[in-house]
Design an enzyme around this catalytic site. Structure first.
Site, PDB file in Angstrom:
ATOM      1  N   CYS B  50      48.746  41.742  38.259  1.00 19.74           N
ATOM      2  CA  CYS B  50      49.051  42.864  37.364  1.00 19.74           C
ATOM      3  C   CYS B  50      47.880  43.150  36.429  1.00 19.74           C
ATOM      4  O   CYS B  50      47.688  44.263  35.986  1.00 19.74           O
ATOM      5  CB  CYS B  50      50.256  42.568  36.493  1.00 19.74           C
ATOM      6  SG  CYS B  50      51.509  41.625  37.261  1.00 19.74           S
ATOM      7  N   HIS B 100      33.953  31.807  36.064  1.00 19.62           N
ATOM      8  CA  HIS B 100      34.936  32.868  35.806  1.00 19.62           C
ATOM      9  C   HIS B 100      36.252  32.570  36.524  1.00 19.62           C
ATOM     10  O   HIS B 100      37.325  32.636  35.921  1.00 19.62           O
ATOM     11  CB  HIS B 100      34.369  34.215  36.252  1.00 19.62           C
ATOM     12  CG  HIS B 100      35.336  35.339  36.102  1.00 19.62           C
ATOM     13  ND1 HIS B 100      35.722  35.832  34.872  1.00 19.62           N
ATOM     14  CD2 HIS B 100      36.052  36.043  37.022  1.00 19.62           C
ATOM     15  CE1 HIS B 100      36.597  36.801  35.036  1.00 19.62           C
ATOM     16  NE2 HIS B 100      36.826  36.944  36.339  1.00 19.62           N
ATOM     17  N   SER B 110      43.461  35.160  30.689  1.00 20.22           N
ATOM     18  CA  SER B 110      44.676  35.963  30.754  1.00 20.22           C
ATOM     19  C   SER B 110      44.970  36.588  29.402  1.00 20.22           C
ATOM     20  O   SER B 110      44.541  36.082  28.373  1.00 20.22           O
ATOM     21  CB  SER B 110      45.872  35.086  31.145  1.00 20.22           C
ATOM     22  OG  SER B 110      45.673  34.555  32.416  1.00 20.22           O
TER      23      SER B 110
END
Lengths: 279, 479
Positions: B50, B100, B110
């Protein structure tokens, strides 16, 4: 002596309402259970003090405690505080957020009544108008409207809370008041319940006023601004109830109607009148 | 070979841009196939959640602009123009790219610090990559190490302790609308994906509301409904299901909104304007944004929910440095492993060189010595072998140590020169990570210098007409 006692109990009431206002507000923000307890007892002390004050006033003056506009304002403060206190003891969970609105309203009504009020004790005996106000019909008129106003003021508080919560949800806010106000569903239910109780009282108050006007007032009373506004207020709350029950009308628009209703109620208090007893 | 990641995430673009580049679960095999079809890409992986879409690729170090190739790939595979997303991209190479992914997997990158779902999503990305045959040695190991490091960061630090998830935030909002208990409410789950299942679980824990599941594949709807003791509906029955629902959790893989304003407007009329809470956690979005303007409708998309819990990041900021240390350590381990791929051919070359020398010298000796018994000759051979082994051993140790922390990185070059094998050994990551193994793990987490000059120089790396198209790495910006 009695005058001092009345002042002392009134000061106690004002202090009680003030402490309750601060503590309910602080509880809503901080969620410390001790604050809610202090607020409840302060509100209780405020109501007891106010009741004693009104009782002393009636005992001394031998008249109802709403003969002057200021007395009516003070009595309204008492009605609001009393009704909220009943809700606070009866409703689970406690409607503390409503307390944070109701107690300040009660305090400011009492404060205004005291600041703007004239002498509480009559210099002479009962006037003709005092005798009129002591009639059963007028007592019914005033008491019904007094409690109706108290309930509607709390319904107004619910509407303010609803709209605040609604805006926070729509704007996707977090922190601050968010999470500390009751849910939309519970505020909406409470607001509707308060108006459901207030409306019959409002109707009784207005009908008894009309009966008194028909039998004792000069012609033209029906177009008196105060009476017209009272009718408008009755219509607004009637529409609110009808739409809520029949059309399942709810949400932010319905709550704006509650705010509009109370604005009219306050305007009714202040609007100039020719035929009404005070105001 | 060189490792490159090109991506877009919640910090560089809002959901309206991200949804253009989202890759659904069912689209992954095709996306991976297209990626590895690119000539210069040896291995490829796609991580699409998402909050982000990232393309990982192992490319030949000779490729001048791998980010350009990957950006073209994103544009072509999604049918969108480069200018629609160029300004929102970031690119990392080699050690920075590895670092990363490790950070992403640990939940450090996040919106909700330490959130657990990303661990599962990285695992799914790895499985999809393996199934598609797109992952080779480098990406397989990278993703596996990232998963291990992510788990360590969560268990050994407090980054995920009390982490608010999308589900938890959704429940909080629902209680602000319907009350502390959702017992009298009905939750409509639209799409039978994992995210909707998790969110519905959170909601059901708050007073066991009734659950209705609607999904395009009815069998999946039935399965999920059984899990919640609810009822399954066909997707076509959505208008009817909306009449009963108080809370709608949308997480379909539909490319366009399936919950439109006219649909909700009609539903609201039929439901007598009863409050409706729409939780749209799908990317691309399932619910038209205009739905949120309707009275008594409260619409929250994934960005809204993520922003609400961003505060949690501040609260747990102290845990980040500990988690970062774990990540740096894991990245350094990974890079050492990768570098060992580079030194292995050197070791082989050293041994071959010595073996060749031994063979040549033995042959010369044999020709000079005349008759020698087999037993003596075997002894001579054994002595030569022992000698070459004794020469090879310290060289091998020195080569291996050159890629260990604290080792001498210059030893490799010295040995190459000594044995004359500079040009003989193949170098899988030649020039790819010159600085990655120097110093400690912290240096490995820095973006490799020169890897993304446009970010620092302000030139358009992907499109010269678009200035600063690649954003500065987060840790470099001090965020």
């Amino acid at each position: 002596m009695m005058h001092m006692q009345e002042s002392a109990t009134l000061a106690l009431a004002a202090l009680g309402y003030l402490v309750a206002s601060v503590c309910y507000g602080a509880f809503v923000m901080l969620r410390h259970p001790g604050l809610a307890r202090v607020a409840r007892y302060a509100a209780l002390i405020g109501v007891i003090g106010h009741t004693l004050s009104i009782g002393i006033h009636c005992a001394v003056t031998h008249r109802t405690p709403f003969t002057t506009p200021e007395e009516a304002l003070g009595a309204s403060a008492w009605a609001i505080a009393l009704i909220y206190l009943v809700l606070d003891f009866v409703i689970k969970p406690q409607p503390t957020a409503l307390g944070a609105v109701a107690q300040p309203i009660a305090f400011f009504c009492l404060f205004a009544a005291r600041v703007f009020g004239t002498s509480h004790l009559p210099e002479q005996g009962l006037s003709k108008s005092d005798v009129i106000l002591n009639s059963t019909v007028i007592s019914l008129h005033v008491i019904a409207l007094l409690f109706a106003f108290g309930l509607l003021a709390l319904a107004f508080g619910c509407a303010v809370l609803y709209i605040t919560q609604h805006r926070m949800l729509k704007l996707k806010r977090s922190g601050g008041l968010f999470g500390k106000l009751p849910s939309l569903a519970s505020i909406d239910r409470l607001g509707f319940g308060l108006v459901s109780f207030a409306f019959p009282l409002l109707t009784i108050g207005l009908v008894s006023g009309v009966i008194r006007a028909v039998h004792g007032m000069p012609g033209g009373w029906a177009v008196d601004p105060k009476i017209l506004l009272s009718m408008a207020m009755w219509v607004v709350y009637g529409i609110y109830l009808a739409l809520h029950v029949l059309a399942h009308w709810r949400g932010v628009r319905a709550n704006y109607l509650l705010i509009g209703g109370l604005v009219i109620a306050v305007a009714t208090y202040f609007v100039p009148t020719v035929v009404h007893r005070f105001g | 070979m060189s490792l490159v990641v090109l991506g877009i995430n919640h910090t560089t673009a809002d959901v309206a841009v991200r949804e253009k580049l989202a890759v659904g679960e069912h689209q992954l095999p095709e996306a991976l196939s297209r990626l590895t079809d690119i000539n210069k890409v040896a291995e490829g992986a796609v991580l699409s959640t998402c909050n982000r879409t990232e393309v990982y690729a192992v490319v030949d170090p000779g490729v001048a602009d791998p980010e350009d190739i990957l950006a073209d790939y994103l544009a072509a595979s999604h049918g969108v123009a480069r200018h629609d997303f160029d300004g929102h991209l970031y690119c990392y190479k080699d050690s920075a790219a590895a670092s990363h992914l490790f950070s992403v997997t640990a939940g450090l990158d996040s919106m909700i610090l330490g959130e657990p779902d990303i661990q599962r999503q990285v695992k799914q990305a790895l499985e999809a990559t393996q199934s598609a045959g797109a992952a080779g040695t480098i990406l397989n190991r990278l993703f596996q190490d990232a998963l291990v490091a992510g788990k360590r960061a969560r268990t050994e630090t407090g980054i995920s302790r009390g982490a608010a998830s999308v589900g938890a935030v959704a429940v909080e909002r629902a209680t602000q609308i319907f009350g502390d208990s959702l017992s009298g409410c009905t939750v409509l789950v639209l799409g039978a994906g994992k995210m909707s299942e998790i969110t519905a679980k959170h909601l059901q824990a708050k007073g066991s509301p009734a659950v209705i599941v609607a999904n395009r594949t009815h069998e999946k709807a039935v399965q999920l409904a059984e899990q919640f003791g609810g009822t399954a509906k066909r997707f076509e029955e959505l208008p009817q299901a909306l009449l009963a629902a108080d809370i709608v959790v949308c997480s379909t893989a539909a490319p366009h909104p399936v919950v439109t304003r006219p649909l909700i407007k009609e539903a609201m009329r039929a439901r007598h304007n009863r409050e409706l809470f729409l939780i749209d956690i799908a990317v691309p979005r399932d619910v038209e944004p205009a739905v949120g303007d309707l009275d008594n409708v409260y619409l929250y998309n994934i960005d809204d929910l993520n922003h609400l819990v961003a505060g949690a990041r501040q609260a747990r900021a102290g845990e980040v440095s500990q988690a970062r240390a774990i990540i740096d350590e894991a990245v350094a381990d990974y890079l050492r492993w990768w570098h060992s791929l580079e030194v292995a051919p050197v070791i082989v070359a050293v041994r071959e060189k010595l073996t060749d020398l031994r063979a040549v010298e033995l042959a010369r000796l044999r020709s000079r010595m005349g008759d020698v018994s087999d037993k003596d000759w075997r002894s001579i051979e054994a002595a030569f072998e022992a000698l070459t082994n004794k020469i090879a051993h310290p060289a091998t140790v020195a080569i291996k140590q050159s890629v260990q922390s604290g080792g001498d990185p210059g030893a490799l070059d010295t040995i190459r020169k000594t044995f004359g094998i500079e040009t003989e050994a193949s170098t899988p990551s030649s020039g790819a990570m010159p600085s990655a193994l120097e110093g400690n793990a912290a240096s490995a987490s820095e973006p490799s210098s020169g890897a993304i000059p446009p970010a620092l120089g302000g030139h358009g790396a992907i499109d010269n007409d678009t200035p600063a198209t690649i954003v500065k790495p987060l840790w470099e910006a001090g965020t």
